[in-house]
Enzyme design. Structure first.
Site: not given
Length: 478
Positions: A258, A332
């Site tokens: 990020k 996920r």
């Protein structure tokens, strides 16, 4: 919760008092002279909804009646007025407060909830702050002939549980690894009387939880898979309700790193786990007759060691293969293993909560929670109603069959991202692949961590999901 909640039969004349007015005319009965009466009357006429009067021997506060017609809007009105009064109490340095009304009990409870939730502060690492200095006030005494002790205790316990979730989210990863999260929950389980089982790396490997192991591969700290269970003797459900919470204690994005400004609040990436833990505590403390299971897969996501790389193929515990195209879509992967594990319970319903996608935050901001799922419409509506009542509102997105095509992989059963379009939906479609029971997904990315203050929800960790889940489970327990 550090604020003491009490009940009394009558109002003390020399202590600060807040009155939830049933009508504007009612304020006159509390005023000492005509000047006070005219002052309060003018303020209320000018649509000032919270009026303060300094009577020297005490402070007096009047809260105008809610004008909203819908129940959930009225409830939120009183919570927000509780927040406004908390700020005044803090500035006036009042130590205690009385609260009363001649109206119904519910506004008192909602006002108290907003007031108490506004008393939160995370001062653990401020060496100059003492606990007494951090509190808004010492005690809240409520006077109402129809107030039940159990209802007051319920508010107190729900606030406690929300604060616990906030504390978890606000805790830095240096002091809240997956192992430390496990220890915190073991302690809570021992104190409150629910079962806590923690799977270490060897057990996780034996269960072939490839998603959790893959995300953990870049970390020097081991993962944990935490199982909570509360099964009272007279549970209303024969099959358990299962809550699943994403427990990424810090998310760098892995090798799909990020930008630095996007990492500032990534200690909050276990907001789903915190919501499950808080909802569990509220349920147990208030002795809801619900058989409840909590599943929390936990690790940090780092780019070190043998971190997974874009292009890797991993296997989830049900044997499904996943092409990992972005290591920042890690939540996920660990949730997939938890959703597979949930099948062993043959659950009545599974709800997962996760700070899963920026797309959900962009869609609704902090004002709502994205929801999708395969549960029946009655269950969905019950959850939406609970969201309205707690003002943690839910917006349902579609799970149309066409979205599954976004996840088609050339070399595996599916890939872990579906491209830029419909990001919140394709994330849910990925999770749906691993379910075989009634299921609801809640993406709390926009509301779990607040960069600016939001009334009684405060700043930073908000405890999003705790009050909503408790209200929903309370509905099911009736």
């Amino acid at each position: 919760m550090s604020v003491m909640l009490k009940q009394a039969k009558e109002v003390k004349k020399n202590a600060p008092l807040a009155v939830l007015l049933a009508s504007q005319e009612e304020a006159s009965g509390y005023c000492q002279n005509e000047a006070e009466k005219q002052y309060v009357k003018k303020k209320l006429k000018d649509k000032i909804r919270l009026v303060s009067v300094n009577q020297y021997e005490r402070m007096l506060f009047f809260i105008a009646p809610a004008e909203e017609q819908e129940s959930h809007l009225k409830r939120e009105y009183y919570r927000k007025k509780g927040f406004e009064l908390a700020n005044i109490i803090r500035s006036e340095q009042l130590e205690d407060l009385q609260l009363t009304t001649t109206s119904d009990v519910q506004p008192l409870l909602d006002f108290s909830e907003g007031l108490l939730l506004s008393s939160y502060s995370f001062d653990k690492y401020k060496s100059a702050v003492k606990e007494k200095d951090a509190r808004v006030f010492e005690a809240l005494t409520i006077i109402h002939p129809n107030l039940k002790k159990k209802a007051l205790e319920e508010v107190s316990k729900l606030v406690d549980a929300t604060f616990y979730a906030r504390d978890l989210v606000n805790e830095p990863v240096v002091t809240l690894s997956a192992e430390q999260l496990s220890k915190s929950l073991r302690k809570a389980g021992k104190e409150l009387g629910f079962k806590v089982e923690v799977f270490g790396k060897d057990k996780i490997r034996a269960l072939k939880m490839g998603g959790l192991l893959a995300v953990n591969a870049g970390s020097v700290d081991p993962p944990a898979f935490i199982v909570l269970e509360y099964k009272p003797d007279k549970a209303v459900n024969k099959k358990p309700y299962v809550l699943v919470g994403k427990g990424v204690t810090y998310d760098t994005g892995g090798l799909s790193l990020k930008p630095s400004n996007s990492m500032m609040m990534m200690k909050s990436d276990m907001g789903g786990a915190a919501a499950v833990a808080g909802a569990f505590m509220a349920t147990v403390k208030n002795k809801l007759p619900i058989h409840l299971v909590g599943l929390i897969p936990s690790t940090d996501n780092r780019p070190g060691g043998n971190a997974i790389t874009p292009g890797d193929v991993i296997s989830i515990s049900d044997g499904s293969t996943v092409e990992v195209l972005n290591t920042d879509a890690e939540g996920r992967l660990i949730l997939a293993d938890a959703l597979v594990y949930a099948k062993k319970y043959e659950p009545e319903l599974v709800i997962d909560l996760a700070t899963l996608t920026g797309a959900a935050a962009m869609a609704l901001g902090k004002e709502g929670i994205v929801m999708m799922g395969t549960a029946d419409e009655k269950t969905k509506q019950q959850l939406k109603n609970a969201g309205n009542e707690t003002y943690e509102r839910l917006v349902e997105f579609p799970l149309w069959d066409e979205y599954r095509e976004y996840l088609n992989s050339d070399i595996a059963d599916l890939k872990n991202i579906g491209g830029r379009m419909a990001g919140a939906i394709t994330a849910a479609v990925f999770l749906k692949h691993f379910t075989a029971y009634p299921w609801i997904h809640m993406d709390i990315a926009g509301s779990a961590f607040l960069e600016t203050p939001d009334f009684y929800k405060g700043k930073n960790g908000s405890g999003a999901g705790v009050r909503l889940l408790y209200q929903f489970l309370k509905t099911l327990a009736k």
